[in-house]
Design an enzyme around this catalytic site. Sequence first.
Site, short mmCIF file in Angstrom:
data_model
loop_
_atom_site.label_atom_id
_atom_site.label_comp_id
_atom_site.label_asym_id
_atom_site.label_seq_id
_atom_site.Cartn_x
_atom_site.Cartn_y
_atom_site.Cartn_z
N ILE A 1 -42.50 -28.83 -41.79
CA ILE A 1 -42.97 -29.35 -43.08
C ILE A 1 -42.00 -28.85 -44.15
O ILE A 1 -42.10 -27.73 -44.62
CB ILE A 1 -44.41 -28.91 -43.41
N HIS A 2 -41.03 -29.68 -44.48
CA HIS A 2 -40.06 -29.35 -45.53
C HIS A 2 -40.40 -30.14 -46.79
O HIS A 2 -41.49 -30.73 -46.87
CB HIS A 2 -38.62 -29.58 -45.04
N ALA A 3 -39.51 -30.16 -47.75
CA ALA A 3 -39.82 -30.73 -49.08
C ALA A 3 -40.29 -32.18 -49.06
O ALA A 3 -41.29 -32.51 -49.68
CB ALA A 3 -38.61 -30.58 -50.00
N GLY B 1 -43.63 -32.60 -47.21
CA GLY B 1 -44.60 -31.79 -47.96
C GLY B 1 -45.05 -32.52 -49.21
O GLY B 1 -46.24 -32.58 -49.52
#
Length: 85
Positions: free
Chosen positions: A14-16, A19
């Site tokens: 779950i990165h930017a 997210g």
Amino acid sequence: MKQFEYTITDELGIHARPGGELVKVAKPFSSTIKVECNGKTADAKRLIAVMSLGAKQGHTVKVTADGADEADAIAKIETFFKDNL
């Protein structure tokens, strides 16, 4: 209260980008939506909180929703996880 567990398959976790998309999916619901991973719990409507979980590929997250529209919230968020993470 409704909940589901999901094991992250995306190689970046779950990165930017995902997210931010998760927050967009969660915000319209009146229910309280929490994401749990690595012993931490975050409000799914707050990007910084979601990012602070450090959810990586292979980690299992638990998502819970509690409120008037919890069933709809869980269904939509579970679909989001399966399609994006």
